[in-house]
Design a protein around this motif. Structure first.
Motif, short mmCIF file in Angstrom:
data_model
loop_
_atom_site.label_atom_id
_atom_site.label_comp_id
_atom_site.label_asym_id
_atom_site.label_seq_id
_atom_site.Cartn_x
_atom_site.Cartn_y
_atom_site.Cartn_z
N MET A 44 2.93 -6.37 -14.77
CA MET A 44 2.58 -5.73 -13.51
C MET A 44 3.87 -5.42 -12.78
O MET A 44 4.60 -6.32 -12.40
CB MET A 44 1.72 -6.66 -12.66
CG MET A 44 0.33 -6.86 -13.19
SD MET A 44 -0.67 -7.78 -12.03
CE MET A 44 -1.92 -8.36 -13.16
N LYS A 45 4.11 -4.12 -12.62
CA LYS A 45 5.39 -3.71 -12.05
C LYS A 45 5.25 -2.42 -11.25
O LYS A 45 4.64 -1.45 -11.71
CB LYS A 45 6.39 -3.52 -13.20
CG LYS A 45 7.73 -3.03 -12.78
CD LYS A 45 8.62 -2.77 -13.98
CE LYS A 45 9.87 -2.05 -13.55
NZ LYS A 45 10.66 -1.58 -14.65
N ILE A 46 5.84 -2.43 -10.07
CA ILE A 46 5.99 -1.21 -9.29
C ILE A 46 7.24 -0.51 -9.81
O ILE A 46 8.30 -1.14 -9.96
CB ILE A 46 6.15 -1.53 -7.79
CG1 ILE A 46 4.84 -2.13 -7.25
CG2 ILE A 46 6.54 -0.28 -7.01
CD1 ILE A 46 4.92 -2.63 -5.81
N ILE A 47 7.11 0.76 -10.09
CA ILE A 47 8.25 1.53 -10.60
C ILE A 47 8.93 2.21 -9.42
O ILE A 47 8.31 2.99 -8.70
CB ILE A 47 7.80 2.54 -11.66
CG1 ILE A 47 7.15 1.81 -12.83
CG2 ILE A 47 8.97 3.40 -12.12
CD1 ILE A 47 6.46 2.70 -13.83
N LYS A 48 10.20 1.91 -9.24
CA LYS A 48 10.95 2.45 -8.11
C LYS A 48 11.91 3.56 -8.52
O LYS A 48 12.44 4.26 -7.68
CB LYS A 48 11.72 1.33 -7.41
CG LYS A 48 10.79 0.30 -6.81
CD LYS A 48 11.54 -0.80 -6.13
CE LYS A 48 10.54 -1.78 -5.52
NZ LYS A 48 11.20 -2.93 -4.93
N ASN A 49 12.11 3.71 -9.82
CA ASN A 49 13.01 4.74 -10.33
C ASN A 49 12.19 5.69 -11.21
O ASN A 49 11.71 5.28 -12.27
CB ASN A 49 14.14 4.08 -11.12
CG ASN A 49 15.10 5.08 -11.72
OD1 ASN A 49 14.87 6.29 -11.70
ND2 ASN A 49 16.19 4.57 -12.26
N LYS A 50 12.07 6.93 -10.78
CA LYS A 50 11.22 7.86 -11.54
C LYS A 50 11.71 8.10 -12.96
O LYS A 50 10.96 8.56 -13.80
CB LYS A 50 11.05 9.17 -10.77
CG LYS A 50 12.28 10.02 -10.66
CD LYS A 50 11.99 11.28 -9.87
CE LYS A 50 13.21 12.16 -9.80
NZ LYS A 50 12.95 13.37 -9.05
N GLU A 51 12.96 7.77 -13.24
CA GLU A 51 13.49 7.91 -14.61
C GLU A 51 12.79 6.95 -15.57
O GLU A 51 12.82 7.15 -16.78
CB GLU A 51 15.00 7.66 -14.62
CG GLU A 51 15.81 8.61 -13.72
CD GLU A 51 15.58 10.07 -14.02
OE1 GLU A 51 15.52 10.44 -15.21
OE2 GLU A 51 15.48 10.86 -13.06
N GLU A 52 12.15 5.91 -15.04
CA GLU A 52 11.44 4.94 -15.88
C GLU A 52 10.02 5.39 -16.23
O GLU A 52 9.36 4.75 -17.03
CB GLU A 52 11.35 3.59 -15.15
CG GLU A 52 12.68 2.92 -14.94
CD GLU A 52 12.53 1.61 -14.18
OE1 GLU A 52 11.51 0.91 -14.38
OE2 GLU A 52 13.43 1.30 -13.40
N LEU A 53 9.57 6.48 -15.64
CA LEU A 53 8.21 6.95 -15.88
C LEU A 53 8.08 7.52 -17.29
O LEU A 53 8.98 8.19 -17.78
CB LEU A 53 7.83 8.03 -14.86
CG LEU A 53 7.86 7.61 -13.40
CD1 LEU A 53 7.56 8.81 -12.49
CD2 LEU A 53 6.89 6.48 -13.12
N GLU A 54 6.95 7.23 -17.90
CA GLU A 54 6.64 7.77 -19.23
C GLU A 54 5.37 8.60 -19.08
O GLU A 54 4.29 8.05 -18.98
CB GLU A 54 6.43 6.63 -20.22
CG GLU A 54 7.68 5.79 -20.42
CD GLU A 54 7.45 4.61 -21.33
OE1 GLU A 54 6.39 4.54 -21.99
OE2 GLU A 54 8.33 3.74 -21.38
N GLY A 55 5.50 9.89 -19.03
CA GLY A 55 4.35 10.76 -18.81
C GLY A 55 4.09 10.96 -17.32
O GLY A 55 4.98 10.74 -16.49
N THR A 56 2.87 11.37 -17.02
CA THR A 56 2.55 11.72 -15.62
C THR A 56 1.34 10.98 -15.07
O THR A 56 0.88 11.29 -13.98
CB THR A 56 2.30 13.23 -15.49
OG1 THR A 56 1.21 13.59 -16.35
CG2 THR A 56 3.54 14.03 -15.83
N CYS A 57 0.80 10.00 -15.77
CA CYS A 57 -0.40 9.29 -15.30
C CYS A 57 -0.03 8.14 -14.38
O CYS A 57 -0.21 6.96 -14.72
CB CYS A 57 -1.22 8.81 -16.48
SG CYS A 57 -2.07 10.14 -17.33
N TYR A 58 0.49 8.49 -13.21
CA TYR A 58 0.88 7.49 -12.22
C TYR A 58 0.36 7.91 -10.85
O TYR A 58 0.20 9.10 -10.57
CB TYR A 58 2.41 7.38 -12.13
CG TYR A 58 3.05 6.87 -13.40
CD1 TYR A 58 3.20 5.50 -13.60
CD2 TYR A 58 3.48 7.74 -14.39
CE1 TYR A 58 3.77 5.02 -14.78
CE2 TYR A 58 4.05 7.27 -15.56
CZ TYR A 58 4.19 5.91 -15.74
OH TYR A 58 4.75 5.44 -16.89
#
Length: 142
Positions: free
Chosen positions: A1-15
């Motif tokens: 369970m993690k809040i992503i604060k850096n958009k570079e860590e995103l994988e895809g667009t389902c956020y």
């Protein structure tokens, strides 16, 4: 369970994107935080309960006063988690977006309760920090 604060860590667009301020026609802001749909499901009931026009699939601009009410609901969830609430009680306050999410949560219930408590506290801290300078915080749906 993690809040992503850096958009570079995103994988895809389902956020779900939580954007400081009003939505101005651009997603994936460097100032935003991001949660998977599954994780946002834990918080979503609190948002829905306080923001009557909330839509999971829309861009929701939520006023500061409403956020304070949402934060209050999230505090109640933290209290339930700290009191080791039973699953049925917890389900009245949090959502499981996917059918398998609840089963996975139950498999390691005690550990997941602690992780969820930390996630909500981190989310609350971020929201409170944004409310110092923002009159709106937007929830940008899928």
């Amino acid at each position: 369970m993690k809040i992503i604060k850096n958009k570079e860590e995103l994988e895809g667009t389902c956020y779900i994107e939580i954007l400081p301020g009003r939505y101005l026609g651009q997603c994936w802001s460097d100032n935003s935080i991001f949660l998977t749909e599954e994780l946002f499901g834990f918080i979503e009931k609190s948002v829905e309960s306080e923001h009557s026009t909330y839509d999971h699939y829309a861009f929701n601009e939520i006023q500061k006063e409403t956020w304070w009410s949402i934060l209050g609901r999230l505090e109640k969830i933290i209290n339930l988690l700290e009191g080791q609430a039973k699953m049925n009680t917890l389900k009245e306050h949090i959502g499981f977006f996917f059918g398998y999410s609840e089963d996975e949560f139950i498999k390691d219930y005690e550990n997941n309760i602690e992780k969820l408590r930390e996630l909500i506290k981190e989310f609350q801290t971020w929201i409170k920090e944004q409310l110092k300078s923002q009159d709106y915080i937007s929830v940008l749906g899928i």
